[in-house]
Design a protein around this motif. Structure first.
Motif, mmCIF file in Angstrom:
data_model
loop_
_atom_site.group_PDB
_atom_site.id
_atom_site.type_symbol
_atom_site.label_atom_id
_atom_site.label_comp_id
_atom_site.label_asym_id
_atom_site.label_seq_id
_atom_site.Cartn_x
_atom_site.Cartn_y
_atom_site.Cartn_z
ATOM 1 N N ALA A 56 0.852 -1.184 0.000
ATOM 2 C CA ALA A 56 0.000 0.000 0.000
ATOM 3 C C ALA A 56 0.888 1.234 0.000
ATOM 4 O O ALA A 56 1.911 1.281 0.684
ATOM 5 C CB ALA A 56 -0.916 -0.004 1.217
ATOM 6 N N LEU A 57 0.485 2.232 -0.782
ATOM 7 C CA LEU A 57 1.233 3.475 -0.923
ATOM 8 C C LEU A 57 0.356 4.623 -0.453
ATOM 9 O O LEU A 57 -0.831 4.679 -0.779
ATOM 10 C CB LEU A 57 1.613 3.686 -2.396
ATOM 11 N N PHE A 58 0.949 5.539 0.315
ATOM 12 C CA PHE A 58 0.231 6.705 0.827
ATOM 13 C C PHE A 58 1.074 7.946 0.533
ATOM 14 O O PHE A 58 2.289 7.928 0.726
ATOM 15 C CB PHE A 58 -0.019 6.566 2.326
ATOM 16 N N THR A 59 0.419 9.017 0.062
ATOM 17 C CA THR A 59 1.120 10.242 -0.289
ATOM 18 C C THR A 59 0.347 11.450 0.232
ATOM 19 O O THR A 59 -0.868 11.363 0.469
ATOM 20 C CB THR A 59 1.269 10.383 -1.816
ATOM 21 N N PRO A 60 1.034 12.584 0.379
ATOM 22 C CA PRO A 60 0.295 13.800 0.735
ATOM 23 C C PRO A 60 -0.711 14.117 -0.362
ATOM 24 O O PRO A 60 -0.417 13.959 -1.542
ATOM 25 C CB PRO A 60 1.383 14.876 0.807
ATOM 26 N N ALA A 61 -1.898 14.536 0.038
ATOM 27 C CA ALA A 61 -2.925 14.908 -0.936
ATOM 28 C C ALA A 61 -2.423 16.095 -1.753
ATOM 29 O O ALA A 61 -1.710 16.942 -1.249
ATOM 30 C CB ALA A 61 -4.227 15.267 -0.221
ATOM 31 N N GLY A 62 -2.760 16.111 -3.017
ATOM 32 C CA GLY A 62 -2.361 17.225 -3.861
ATOM 33 C C GLY A 62 -1.295 16.873 -4.865
ATOM 34 O O GLY A 62 -0.933 17.688 -5.680
ATOM 35 N N GLY A 63 -0.759 15.672 -4.769
ATOM 36 C CA GLY A 63 0.182 15.205 -5.768
ATOM 37 C C GLY A 63 1.571 15.788 -5.641
ATOM 38 O O GLY A 63 1.963 16.265 -4.588
ATOM 39 N N PRO A 64 2.305 15.786 -6.747
ATOM 40 C CA PRO A 64 3.716 16.141 -6.738
ATOM 41 C C PRO A 64 4.015 17.549 -6.239
ATOM 42 O O PRO A 64 5.086 17.810 -5.737
ATOM 43 C CB PRO A 64 4.139 15.999 -8.208
ATOM 44 N N THR A 65 3.056 18.472 -6.369
ATOM 45 C CA THR A 65 3.324 19.832 -5.901
ATOM 46 C C THR A 65 3.431 19.900 -4.388
ATOM 47 O O THR A 65 3.900 20.876 -3.847
ATOM 48 C CB THR A 65 2.210 20.802 -6.364
ATOM 49 N N MET A 66 3.011 18.857 -3.700
ATOM 50 C CA MET A 66 3.074 18.839 -2.241
ATOM 51 C C MET A 66 4.431 18.345 -1.742
ATOM 52 O O MET A 66 4.635 18.191 -0.557
ATOM 53 C CB MET A 66 1.947 17.968 -1.669
ATOM 54 N N GLY A 67 5.361 18.116 -2.601
ATOM 55 C CA GLY A 67 6.684 17.673 -2.184
ATOM 56 C C GLY A 67 6.893 16.208 -2.504
ATOM 57 O O GLY A 67 5.971 15.488 -2.867
ATOM 58 N N LEU A 68 8.122 15.799 -2.371
ATOM 59 C CA LEU A 68 8.465 14.408 -2.634
ATOM 60 C C LEU A 68 8.392 13.635 -1.323
ATOM 61 O O LEU A 68 9.339 13.661 -0.550
ATOM 62 C CB LEU A 68 9.876 14.323 -3.225
#
Length: 185
Positions: A56-68
């Motif tokens: 499972a992968l989790f990322t900050p909402a908003g995609g790449p503009t939210m940082g790596l």
């Protein structure tokens, strides 16, 4: 002067009432019993997609503009018949070796045991914090190897972020790790 103090106190009280009355963002549960764990996705993060099985992968909402930044939980097979804690320690050692030998500018910042509170028991795993470079971007990764005592699996929890974003996203990643519990149904 006392009048200004009363006005300030009333204004402060109004702010407190507004803040306490405002609904707080809630963590979203993630549970896939066939993965063997559950966790809470903090506000501002979302489940991403991965092609890796039982991951499972989790990322900050908003995609790449939210940082790596990302958190990934990967189920690694535990060698048959191996003791769970030792298997986690060995997997962490292999990871550290791979980072230092194969990653560009790979270096280990910390390698230590990890105490996993599973709710009804505590098991010992292992953790590694590493730095490396990907496409010219300095990255940092915190990898935690958690033995699943009731299955032939090690849950690998990884928080990865650019070196500049690591501290920013660390509290949310830590909250996910703290909420990670095994599911043995």
């Amino acid at each position: 002067m006392a009048f200004l103090g009363q006005r300030f106190a009333l204004a402060a009280l109004a702010v407190v009432i507004l803040l306490c009355g405002a609904p707080m963002a809630q963590a979203e549960p993630f549970q896939a019993p066939h993965f063997g764990y559950r966790l809470e996705i903090p506000p501002g993060w979302e489940k991403g997609s991965t092609t890796r099985p039982y991951s499972a992968l989790f990322t900050p909402a908003g995609g790449p503009t939210m940082g790596l930044a990302s958190v990934m939980v990967i189920n690694l097979p535990r060698p048959a018949g191996s003791e769970p804690n030792q298997a986690a320690i060995q997997a962490a050692a292999s990871y550290a070796q791979e980072v230092t030998s194969k990653a560009k500018d790979g270096a280990i910042q910390r390698q230590a045991p990890f105490r996993w509170d599973m709710g009804d028991a505590v098991v010992m795993g292992a953790q590694v914090v590493a730095r490396f470079t990907v496409d010219g971007i300095p990255m940092q990764q915190w990898a935690v190897f958690l033995p699943q005592p009731k299955a032939e699996v090690i849950h690998l929890w990884q928080f990865t972020a650019s070196a500049g974003d690591f501290e920013t996203y660390l509290p949310a990643a830590q909250a996910m790790l703290d909420s990670l519990k095994p599911v043995t149904e």
